[in-house]
Design a protein around this motif. Structure first.
Motif, PDB file in Angstrom:
ATOM      1  N   LEU A  49      42.471  34.886  40.107  1.00 13.62           N
ATOM      2  CA  LEU A  49      41.710  35.545  41.165  1.00 13.62           C
ATOM      3  C   LEU A  49      42.350  35.180  42.501  1.00 13.62           C
ATOM      4  CD1 LEU A  49      39.195  37.120  42.160  1.00 13.62           C
ATOM      5  CD2 LEU A  49      37.934  34.948  42.096  1.00 13.62           C
ATOM      6  N   ILE A  50      42.837  36.208  43.208  1.00 15.86           N
ATOM      7  CA  ILE A  50      43.582  35.998  44.453  1.00 15.86           C
ATOM      8  C   ILE A  50      42.747  36.465  45.641  1.00 15.86           C
ATOM      9  CG2 ILE A  50      45.717  36.489  45.709  1.00 15.86           C
ATOM     10  CD1 ILE A  50      46.268  35.079  43.095  1.00 15.86           C
ATOM     11  N   ASN A  51      42.587  35.603  46.625  1.00 16.87           N
ATOM     12  CA  ASN A  51      41.919  35.957  47.875  1.00 16.87           C
ATOM     13  C   ASN A  51      42.958  36.581  48.798  1.00 16.87           C
ATOM     14  OD1 ASN A  51      40.585  36.153  50.303  1.00 16.87           O
ATOM     15  ND2 ASN A  51      40.028  33.987  50.443  1.00 16.87           N
ATOM     16  N   PHE A  52      42.966  37.913  48.869  1.00 16.31           N
ATOM     17  CA  PHE A  52      44.036  38.598  49.591  1.00 16.31           C
ATOM     18  C   PHE A  52      43.864  38.518  51.105  1.00 16.31           C
ATOM     19  CE2 PHE A  52      46.714  42.568  50.342  1.00 16.31           C
ATOM     20  CZ  PHE A  52      47.903  41.953  49.957  1.00 16.31           C
ATOM     21  N   SER A  53      42.693  38.131  51.566  1.00 13.71           N
ATOM     22  CA  SER A  53      42.508  37.986  53.018  1.00 13.71           C
ATOM     23  C   SER A  53      43.428  36.906  53.579  1.00 13.71           C
ATOM     24  CB  SER A  53      41.053  37.665  53.353  1.00 13.71           C
ATOM     25  OG  SER A  53      40.681  36.389  52.870  1.00 13.71           O
ATOM     26  N   LYS A  54      43.815  35.954  52.744  1.00 15.05           N
ATOM     27  CA  LYS A  54      44.722  34.902  53.208  1.00 15.05           C
ATOM     28  C   LYS A  54      46.097  35.459  53.542  1.00 15.05           C
ATOM     29  CE  LYS A  54      42.513  31.063  50.754  1.00 15.05           C
ATOM     30  NZ  LYS A  54      42.704  29.964  49.770  1.00 15.05           N
ATOM     31  N   ILE A  71      50.530  35.490  43.947  1.00 18.24           N
ATOM     32  CA  ILE A  71      50.520  36.830  43.370  1.00 18.24           C
ATOM     33  C   ILE A  71      51.682  37.013  42.401  1.00 18.24           C
ATOM     34  CG2 ILE A  71      50.889  39.270  43.952  1.00 18.24           C
ATOM     35  CD1 ILE A  71      49.197  38.739  46.487  1.00 18.24           C
ATOM     36  N   VAL A  72      52.867  36.636  42.821  1.00 20.37           N
ATOM     37  CA  VAL A  72      54.037  36.776  41.941  1.00 20.37           C
ATOM     38  C   VAL A  72      53.881  35.904  40.703  1.00 20.37           C
ATOM     39  CG1 VAL A  72      56.506  36.264  41.766  1.00 20.37           C
ATOM     40  CG2 VAL A  72      55.633  37.559  43.710  1.00 20.37           C
ATOM     41  N   ARG A  73      53.305  34.719  40.874  1.00 17.55           N
ATOM     42  CA  ARG A  73      53.085  33.853  39.710  1.00 17.55           C
ATOM     43  C   ARG A  73      52.129  34.510  38.717  1.00 17.55           C
ATOM     44  NH1 ARG A  73      51.268  29.564  42.312  1.00 17.55           N
ATOM     45  NH2 ARG A  73      53.396  28.879  42.734  1.00 17.55           N
ATOM     46  N   GLY A  74      51.091  35.179  39.242  1.00 10.94           N
ATOM     47  CA  GLY A  74      50.163  35.875  38.354  1.00 10.94           C
ATOM     48  C   GLY A  74      50.858  36.965  37.561  1.00 10.94           C
ATOM     49  N   LEU A  83      42.098  40.878  42.519  1.00  8.44           N
ATOM     50  CA  LEU A  83      42.251  40.772  43.966  1.00  8.44           C
ATOM     51  C   LEU A  83      40.886  40.943  44.620  1.00  8.44           C
ATOM     52  CD1 LEU A  83      45.016  40.466  45.502  1.00  8.44           C
ATOM     53  CD2 LEU A  83      44.705  42.843  46.223  1.00  8.44           C
ATOM     54  N   ASN A  84      40.475  39.940  45.389  1.00  6.20           N
ATOM     55  CA  ASN A  84      39.253  40.111  46.176  1.00  6.20           C
ATOM     56  C   ASN A  84      39.570  39.987  47.660  1.00  6.20           C
ATOM     57  OD1 ASN A  84      39.517  37.368  46.586  1.00  6.20           O
ATOM     58  ND2 ASN A  84      37.493  36.819  45.846  1.00  6.20           N
ATOM     59  N   ASN A  85      38.588  40.311  48.489  1.00  8.02           N
ATOM     60  CA  ASN A  85      38.807  40.349  49.947  1.00  8.02           C
ATOM     61  C   ASN A  85      40.055  41.173  50.267  1.00  8.02           C
ATOM     62  OD1 ASN A  85      36.543  38.636  50.434  1.00  8.02           O
ATOM     63  ND2 ASN A  85      37.806  36.874  49.893  1.00  8.02           N
ATOM     64  N   VAL A 285      41.248  44.950  39.723  1.00  5.72           N
ATOM     65  CA  VAL A 285      42.209  44.439  38.747  1.00  5.72           C
ATOM     66  C   VAL A 285      43.545  45.123  39.028  1.00  5.72           C
ATOM     67  CG1 VAL A 285      42.822  44.257  36.313  1.00  5.72           C
ATOM     68  CG2 VAL A 285      40.431  44.065  37.002  1.00  5.72           C
ATOM     69  N   ILE A 286      44.588  44.332  39.209  1.00 10.55           N
ATOM     70  CA  ILE A 286      45.918  44.895  39.491  1.00 10.55           C
ATOM     71  C   ILE A 286      46.897  44.393  38.442  1.00 10.55           C
ATOM     72  CG2 ILE A 286      47.784  45.097  41.178  1.00 10.55           C
ATOM     73  CD1 ILE A 286      45.819  44.700  43.386  1.00 10.55           C
TER      74      ILE A 286
END
Length: 373
Positions: A49-54, A71-74, A83-85, A285-286
């Motif tokens: 789960l990635i906080n994209f606002s960062k 993200i690349v690691r995921g 992806l949230n935010n 979900v990406i």
């Protein structure tokens, strides 16, 4: 260690992560006696789960790079992320779902007036059983699969609306008020998020942040509205039967918006087992697609996934029925004529690319032609 770890010069940090995961797995195995590494691998399989606002609100390139690496690691480890935010308001998503639901409630005669006809256009309504997603590229095998175990779903395919060669098929405004405007706005919103995520991937692969910008700016994408009607247990009990069979996606990324029903399953790359991608409110979900995997020399995974039936609701002592399910997938693609060949940071000195160059159009049209025909 994952086999991709030796194929790209950007992966030293990934090696440390995978090594630490392996060490954690071994210690868990020791502490649980007879548990095997394979069992523990299943336990540690998680879609991050990635906080994209960062990334979006970062005050420095270094801050962006931290999220970019996650993200690349995921995509390296799993091929999927949540992806949230992400910047798309919930009301925007809900409006798209509402208009999608209204469209699928139209009489079948109205929908068939908009029927899908051409893999190069890839636009229009696809009725239940027309598509059979699979990894096979053999038209005869796909035909047999479709006859034996068709996908129990219907969809509406929408492309860029300004295309001079291929036009979208739209219902009459009186039949589906606000449908066209809502979907065109949502298409643009999804494209803009795609650009941001591709920028983060570029940073994570040690490329210039804008590396992909002029390779995805034609918006050669596909917005797919999906409806999975209720279906009785007996129709899903056959061999190979599913709401959507196991497959990978074709382009760079897929942005998937799920309802709360669920049913999406992702294949664990290490064990081959399919595991649920449970809906998380507010997230997208990406997953990485085939062309992104080819671009990265398989550093980024294009992972198999499928849609299975959620728990049945009993309608008799011997029969049950699935709930209806809705989802919206935005299939992101490179430009139509873009040449997809191994990225410079994804090939070790003296190494060879796994795949020959291919254009976006040739690859996607070939896959679609085999899937539908």
């Amino acid at each position: 260690m994952l086999p991709v770890a030796t194929s790209c010069s950007v992966l030293p940090s990934f090696r440390r992560v995978v090594s630490s995961t392996r060490a954690w797995s071994i210690s868990r195995t020791a502490s649980h006696g007879r548990r095997t590494l394979a069992t523990v691998a299943e336990d540690t399989f998680r879609i991050p789960l990635i906080n994209f606002s960062k990334y979006l609100n970062a005050s420095s390139l270094a801050e962006k790079e931290q999220t970019a690496q996650d993200i690349v690691r995921g995509f390296t480890d799993v091929g999927f992320i949540y992806l949230n935010n992400h910047g798309i308001p919930q009301e925007t998503v809900e409006q798209a779902f509402q208009k999608s639901g209204e469209f699928f409630k139209l009489p079948i005669e109205k929908k068939l007036e908009l029927a899908w006809r051409d893999p190069r256009a890839n636009r229009g309504f696809v009725q239940v059983g027309r598509e059979r997603v699979t990894q096979s590229a053999d038209p005869e095998e796909i035909k047999r699969l479709r006859e034996k175990a068709p996908d129990y779903k219907e969809s509406m395919e929408i492309g860029r609306d300004w295309d001079k060669t291929y036009k979208n098929y739209w219902p009459q405004e009186t039949d589906a008020p606000g449908f066209r405007r809502t979907m065109l706005d949502f298409f643009q919103t999804c494209h803009e998020l795609h650009v941001q995520v591709m920028r983060s991937i570029a940073l994570g692969l040690k490329l210039d942040e804008a590396f992909f910008d002029d390779k995805i700016n034609e918006q050669y994408h596909n917005l797919r509205l999906l409806s999975y009607p209720p279906i009785k247990r007996q129709l899903l009990s056959g061999e190979g039967q599913a709401r959507a069979g196991a497959h990978s996606d074709y382009g760079t990324l897929t942005l998937l918006f799920q309802d709360s029903v669920g049913g999406l399953e992702v294949q664990n790359p290490r064990t081959g087992q399919f595991q649920p991608a449970t809906p998380i409110p507010g997230t997208i979900v990406i997953n990485a697609g085939d062309l992104l995997a080819r671009w990265s020399n398989d550093v980024l995974r294009s992972t198999l996934h499928r849609v299975v039936a959620p728990p049945l609701k009993a309608i008799s002592d011997t029969e049950g029925v699935t709930p209806a399910r809705q989802s919206i997938a935005f299939f992101c693609n490179p430009n139509q004529g873009a040449e997809i060949k191994c990225l410079p940071t994804c090939l070790v000195p003296g190494g060879k690319p796994k795949y020959p160059p291919v254009t976006t159009e040739d690859y996607i049209v070939g896959r679609l032609q085999a899937t539908y025909m």
